[in-house]
Design an enzyme around this catalytic site. Structure first.
Site, mmCIF file in Angstrom:
data_model
loop_
_atom_site.group_PDB
_atom_site.id
_atom_site.type_symbol
_atom_site.label_atom_id
_atom_site.label_comp_id
_atom_site.label_asym_id
_atom_site.label_seq_id
_atom_site.Cartn_x
_atom_site.Cartn_y
_atom_site.Cartn_z
ATOM 1 N N HIS A 208 27.677 10.938 -23.872
ATOM 2 C CA HIS A 208 28.483 10.787 -25.088
ATOM 3 C C HIS A 208 29.791 11.549 -25.076
ATOM 4 O O HIS A 208 30.586 11.433 -26.004
ATOM 5 C CB HIS A 208 27.670 11.225 -26.310
ATOM 6 C CG HIS A 208 27.513 12.708 -26.404
ATOM 7 N ND1 HIS A 208 26.638 13.413 -25.617
ATOM 8 C CD2 HIS A 208 28.138 13.623 -27.166
ATOM 9 C CE1 HIS A 208 26.718 14.688 -25.896
ATOM 10 N NE2 HIS A 208 27.633 14.857 -26.823
HETATM 11 C C1 UD1 Z 1 29.711 15.523 -31.782
HETATM 12 C C2 UD1 Z 1 30.168 16.900 -31.276
HETATM 13 C C3 UD1 Z 1 29.641 17.140 -29.879
HETATM 14 C C4 UD1 Z 1 28.140 16.922 -29.818
HETATM 15 C C5 UD1 Z 1 27.827 15.524 -30.344
HETATM 16 C C6 UD1 Z 1 26.351 15.204 -30.325
HETATM 17 C C7 UD1 Z 1 32.361 17.677 -32.090
HETATM 18 C C8 UD1 Z 1 33.770 17.900 -31.701
HETATM 19 N N1 UD1 Z 1 31.619 16.967 -31.207
HETATM 20 O O1 UD1 Z 1 30.312 14.540 -30.960
HETATM 21 O O2 UD1 Z 1 29.931 18.474 -29.495
HETATM 22 O O3 UD1 Z 1 27.710 17.060 -28.484
HETATM 23 O O4 UD1 Z 1 28.309 15.457 -31.693
HETATM 24 O O5 UD1 Z 1 26.133 13.898 -30.771
HETATM 25 O O6 UD1 Z 1 31.951 18.115 -33.129
HETATM 26 N N2 UD1 Z 1 28.935 8.066 -35.297
HETATM 27 C C9 UD1 Z 1 28.056 7.221 -35.881
HETATM 28 N N3 UD1 Z 1 27.034 7.745 -36.637
HETATM 29 C C10 UD1 Z 1 26.877 9.085 -36.809
HETATM 30 C C11 UD1 Z 1 27.808 9.944 -36.221
HETATM 31 C C12 UD1 Z 1 28.824 9.435 -35.455
HETATM 32 O O7 UD1 Z 1 28.162 6.012 -35.741
HETATM 33 O O8 UD1 Z 1 25.923 9.502 -37.512
HETATM 34 C C13 UD1 Z 1 30.015 7.515 -34.459
HETATM 35 C C14 UD1 Z 1 31.320 7.333 -35.207
HETATM 36 O O9 UD1 Z 1 31.948 6.187 -34.748
HETATM 37 C C15 UD1 Z 1 32.127 8.541 -34.768
HETATM 38 C C16 UD1 Z 1 31.632 8.760 -33.361
HETATM 39 O O10 UD1 Z 1 30.266 8.392 -33.381
HETATM 40 O O11 UD1 Z 1 33.505 8.340 -34.840
HETATM 41 C C17 UD1 Z 1 31.773 10.183 -32.903
HETATM 42 O O12 UD1 Z 1 31.137 11.091 -33.840
HETATM 43 P P1 UD1 Z 1 31.662 12.615 -33.966
HETATM 44 O O13 UD1 Z 1 30.787 13.384 -34.859
HETATM 45 O O14 UD1 Z 1 33.125 12.595 -34.262
HETATM 46 O O15 UD1 Z 1 31.552 13.158 -32.495
HETATM 47 P P2 UD1 Z 1 30.379 13.031 -31.427
HETATM 48 O O16 UD1 Z 1 30.899 12.237 -30.291
HETATM 49 O O17 UD1 Z 1 29.079 12.603 -32.038
#
Ligand code: UD1
Length: 383
Positions: A208
């Site tokens: 991820h």
């Molecule tokens: C975040 C953390 C990362 C951690 C990871 C675990 C930061 C900078 N990054 O990254 O350190 O390893 O979580 O998962 O805080 N999304 C969904 N549903 C959700 C959450 C996210 O669909 O419940 C999708 C959205 O499109 C979002 C993307 O995932 O834009 C990324 O989510 P985000 O929380 O921004 O970062 P992660 O890549 O999950």
């Protein structure tokens, strides 16, 4: 002692669960704040259920956005909660955007309400400033009054940054507390059997990190490697929402011949899948630690790791960088040849009792004379 504990994203939940439990056992039931950085049931609710976490007292509902917007939203929503709760301690864990946002809010409220910040999982460093998590780690540690480290290497990192030793305490790894506590229930789930797999005869994959999944060439290289791995062993790949979205965007959806992709798994399901695997391939920080504790060979798809103890003492190895289909496949073969080890407390403080030491460190710092606080140190320095 009034404590407010923050959780925001998936890797936070298994860290806060034992800390909440240990605080309650010591007579300090904590207020739990969920920022809502992760919000899908599979990324959040499933973990609350598996880990026996109480319902959050406050849910900030910030959701997904750019780093700046997400961090700002957490800060804006968190400030009134801290003001209202007026805690002695704000406890943040890990390295996600919610961690830094809440540490910054609490540090700014320190003079007004006298709260202090404790960071659980302090001192880890990848030394790669392109990682958002590295920015979050360094800044959170700079802001925290009490830095609680998971492994001894963290102390050298903090000393090199000029962090005063009186702010730092070794507690061990709280994530391993959750792992050992949930292992019997996870084993009973027997996810490998549910998937028709033989224990010790398949590979489990997670991916991820933006550096891997947001770059079409990197993602395509890893997918080609996974197809080669799948020719040797069944491969199970629970897809993070970010990875699923990017694979579709880059037209790679059909490039995983022979690989079984699934929706994100709950905590116990994932532990069960990992514990039965021959090899894990991952870019997750948590899985590098969990495989070390479980004795499962792990190939980390990263240029470096902020968890070097998993390489030095555990079962972890870095795939050759930059990632290539050949390099990842060769690293997989090396890990497979090494084989599984017995599970156990292979690293100091990864013994299932770290959260007890977190609660004890907080109580000790609370009882300590005022000189050992950042605010007092600042006041002394400026007369
Ligand atoms: C975040 C953390 C990362 C951690 C990871 C675990 C930061 C900078 N990054 O990254 O350190 O390893 O979580 O998962 O805080 N999304 C969904 N549903 C959700 C959450 C996210 O669909 O419940 C999708 C959205 O499109 C979002 C993307 O995932 O834009 C990324 O989510 P985000 O929380 O921004 O970062 P992660 O890549 O999950």
């Amino acid at each position: 002692m009034k404590v407010l504990v923050v959780a925001g994203a998936r890797p936070n939940f298994m860290k806060v669960a034992p800390v909440m439990a240990a605080l309650a056992a010591e007579g300090h039931p904590a207020v739990l704040v969920h920022t809502g950085q992760h919000y899908d049931a599979s990324m959040s609710d499933a973990f609350f259920a598996d880990l026996g976490l109480p319902r959050p007292d406050h849910h900030l509902g910030v959701g997904s956005a750019s780093h700046a917007v997400q961090t700002a939203r957490v800060m804006e929503a968190f400030e009134p909660v801290v003001r209202h709760a007026a805690p002695d301690w704000v406890v943040v864990v890990g390295d996600v955007n919610s961690t830094l946002a809440c540490a910054l809010v609490a540090a700014k409220l320190r003079p007004e309400i006298g709260c202090r910040v404790a960071h659980v999982e302090a001192g880890l460093r990848s030394h790669d400033w392109r990682m958002p998590e590295e920015v979050n780690r360094v800044l959170t540690d700079r802001l925290a009054d009490l830095l609680l480290t998971p492994s001894r290497d963290a102390h050298a990192n903090l000393a090199a940054e000029g962090i005063e030793p009186w702010r730092v305490a070794f507690v061990g790894n709280v994530m391993i507390d959750s792992l050992f506590a949930q292992l019997p229930a996870a084993r009973a789930l027997d996810v490998p059997r549910t998937l028709g797999l033989e224990r010790g005869r398949y590979a489990a994959v997670t991916l991820h990190r933006p550096s891997n999944v947001d770059d079409p060439d990197a993602l395509a290289a890893v997918f080609r490697a996974l197809e080669r791995v799948a020719a040797d062993l069944p491969v199970v790949f629970p897809l993070h929402p970010r990875t699923r979205a990017r694979a579709e965007e880059f037209g790679l959806g059909d490039r995983l011949a022979g690989v079984r992709t699934t929706l994100p798994l709950g905590y116990r399901e994932m532990v069960s899948l990992v514990e039965g695997a021959a090899v894990v391939l991952t870019d997750s920080g948590g899985l590098q630690e969990e495989t070390t504790a479980l004795g499962i060979p792990c190939v980390t798809l990263r240029e470096q790791t902020e968890r070097p103890v998993t390489v030095a003492e555990g079962t972890n190895r870095l795939a050759p960088w930059p990632l290539s289909a050949d390099g990842v496949y060769r690293a997989f073969r090396g890990a497979l040849a090494e084989g599984r080890r017995a599970a156990g407390a292979v690293v100091e403080g990864w013994d299932g009792r770290a959260a007890e030491r977190v609660a004890a460190a907080l109580a000790e710092a609370e009882a300590a004379p005022g000189a050992t606080t950042l605010a007092a140190a600042g006041a002394a320095a400026h007369g």
